[in-house]
Scaffold this motif. Structure first.
Motif, PDB file in Angstrom:
ATOM      1  N   GLY A   3      18.369  69.797  17.601  1.00  0.00           N
ATOM      2  CA  GLY A   3      18.069  70.291  18.950  1.00  0.00           C
ATOM      3  C   GLY A   3      16.641  69.910  19.348  1.00  0.00           C
ATOM      4  O   GLY A   3      16.396  69.488  20.487  1.00  0.00           O
ATOM      5  N   GLY A   4      15.724  70.019  18.403  1.00  0.00           N
ATOM      6  CA  GLY A   4      14.331  69.639  18.675  1.00  0.00           C
ATOM      7  C   GLY A   4      14.208  68.154  18.971  1.00  0.00           C
ATOM      8  O   GLY A   4      13.460  67.740  19.877  1.00  0.00           O
ATOM      9  N   ARG A   5      14.974  67.337  18.231  1.00  0.00           N
ATOM     10  CA  ARG A   5      14.920  65.883  18.464  1.00  0.00           C
ATOM     11  C   ARG A   5      15.579  65.516  19.798  1.00  0.00           C
ATOM     12  O   ARG A   5      15.121  64.607  20.504  1.00  0.00           O
ATOM     13  N   MET A   6      16.653  66.223  20.154  1.00  0.00           N
ATOM     14  CA  MET A   6      17.272  65.949  21.461  1.00  0.00           C
ATOM     15  C   MET A   6      16.311  66.335  22.583  1.00  0.00           C
ATOM     16  O   MET A   6      16.180  65.633  23.589  1.00  0.00           O
ATOM     17  N   ASP A   7      15.619  67.453  22.382  1.00  0.00           N
ATOM     18  CA  ASP A   7      14.645  67.903  23.384  1.00  0.00           C
ATOM     19  C   ASP A   7      13.503  66.896  23.511  1.00  0.00           C
ATOM     20  O   ASP A   7      13.069  66.575  24.624  1.00  0.00           O
ATOM     21  N   ALA A   8      13.035  66.362  22.368  1.00  0.00           N
ATOM     22  CA  ALA A   8      11.945  65.380  22.389  1.00  0.00           C
ATOM     23  C   ALA A   8      12.359  64.141  23.184  1.00  0.00           C
ATOM     24  O   ALA A   8      11.514  63.464  23.776  1.00  0.00           O
ATOM     25  N   ASN A   9      13.665  63.848  23.197  1.00  0.00           N
ATOM     26  CA  ASN A   9      14.183  62.714  23.982  1.00  0.00           C
ATOM     27  C   ASN A   9      14.488  63.092  25.438  1.00  0.00           C
ATOM     28  O   ASN A   9      15.014  62.276  26.181  1.00  0.00           O
ATOM     29  N   ARG A  10      14.267  64.348  25.776  1.00  0.00           N
ATOM     30  CA  ARG A  10      14.527  64.872  27.138  1.00  0.00           C
ATOM     31  C   ARG A  10      16.019  64.833  27.480  1.00  0.00           C
ATOM     32  O   ARG A  10      16.387  64.558  28.625  1.00  0.00           O
ATOM     33  N   TRP A  11      16.856  65.101  26.484  1.00  0.00           N
ATOM     34  CA  TRP A  11      18.311  65.094  26.706  1.00  0.00           C
ATOM     35  C   TRP A  11      18.862  66.498  26.925  1.00  0.00           C
ATOM     36  O   TRP A  11      20.072  66.620  27.199  1.00  0.00           O
ATOM     37  N   VAL A  12      18.034  67.537  26.786  1.00  0.00           N
ATOM     38  CA  VAL A  12      18.555  68.910  26.911  1.00  0.00           C
ATOM     39  C   VAL A  12      17.631  69.784  27.781  1.00  0.00           C
ATOM     40  O   VAL A  12      17.148  70.829  27.335  1.00  0.00           O
ATOM     41  N   PRO A  13      17.400  69.367  29.046  1.00  0.00           N
ATOM     42  CA  PRO A  13      16.521  70.176  29.897  1.00  0.00           C
ATOM     43  C   PRO A  13      17.087  71.573  30.168  1.00  0.00           C
ATOM     44  O   PRO A  13      18.310  71.757  30.197  1.00  0.00           O
ATOM     45  N   ALA A  14      16.198  72.513  30.390  1.00  0.00           N
ATOM     46  CA  ALA A  14      16.576  73.921  30.635  1.00  0.00           C
ATOM     47  C   ALA A  14      17.493  74.384  29.496  1.00  0.00           C
ATOM     48  O   ALA A  14      17.171  74.175  28.336  1.00  0.00           O
TER      49      ALA A  14
END
Ligand SMILES: CSCCC(=O)C(=O)COP(=O)(O)O
Ligand SMILES: [Zn+2]
Length: 195
Positions: free
Chosen positions: A9-20
């Protein structure tokens, strides 16, 4: 398993794939149970307690828990193929926007070397078709519309104006496939800008 999903989840967030609070992540626990993210939490700031055990019928083991609203789409994939060990769904800008600027029902990918990141593909000289489904708030109905396109399994799929689903044998390799799919979608966006 829960810690692995927290890290991804942290890596997806770092890629900006999981906003909000978008996106949902799951991994297989055993033949008939998966762990999936709690609904409505930020997937870049997960804690192990945010991973909820769910049967492949979509029902939480603890009936008071609130698993992802999209749980049925994950369960459908695990039911399709016992070799699937993880499913990741994100809301990238590129997948969301590209699927809205076309009426096409698939994204046709050819000549890309990175297609070799997907199982059974050993050359760029292939055509990979990524289905695009119109979005639907009724997830059970959406899963019925998706079902005929899962045999054989495509390399992933896109929900129009919504995001991407990818799967793999384990969490890490599922992330690689999502990364490859997002790379391909970004290339397609870039190609359209260059035309
Ligand atoms: C705020 S995004 C809308 C819901 C969605 O598409 C999503 O991926 C997250 O839903 P969940 O219930 O898994 O949090
Ligand atoms: Zn979503």
């Amino acid at each position: 398993m829960a810690c692995e999903l927290v890290a991804i989840g942290g890596r997806m967030d770092a890629n900006r794939w999981v906003p909000a609070s978008s996106g949902n992540l799951s991994a297989r626990i055993d033949r008939s149970t998966i762990g999936i993210t709690r609904s409505g939490v930020h997937k870049g700031r997960l804690e192990p307690a945010d991973i909820i055990a769910v049967g492949l019928d979509g029902l939480a083991v603890d009936p008071t828990a609130k698993p992802s609203a999209e749980t049925l789409l994950h369960c459908q994939l695990y039911r399709m193929d016992p070799a699937i060990g993880a499913v990741l769904h994100g809301h990238s800008v590129e997948a969301t926007a590209l699927s809205l600027v076309t009426d096409a029902e698939e994204l046709v990918l050819r000549d890309y070397e990175i297609l070799k990141a997907f199982p059974g593909i050993g050359t760029h000289e292939v055509v990979a078709r990524v289905p695009i489904f119109d979005n639907d708030q009724d997830i059970a109905r959406l899963s019925m519309r998706i079902a005929p396109s899962l045999t054989p399994l495509p390399i992933g799929y896109i929900l129009r104006g919504h995001g991407v689903y990818a799967w793999g044998p384990d969490v890490e390799r599922c992330f690689w496939r999502l990364e490859a799919l997002e790379f391909l979608i970004s290339c397609e966006c870039e190609r359209r800008r260059m035309l």
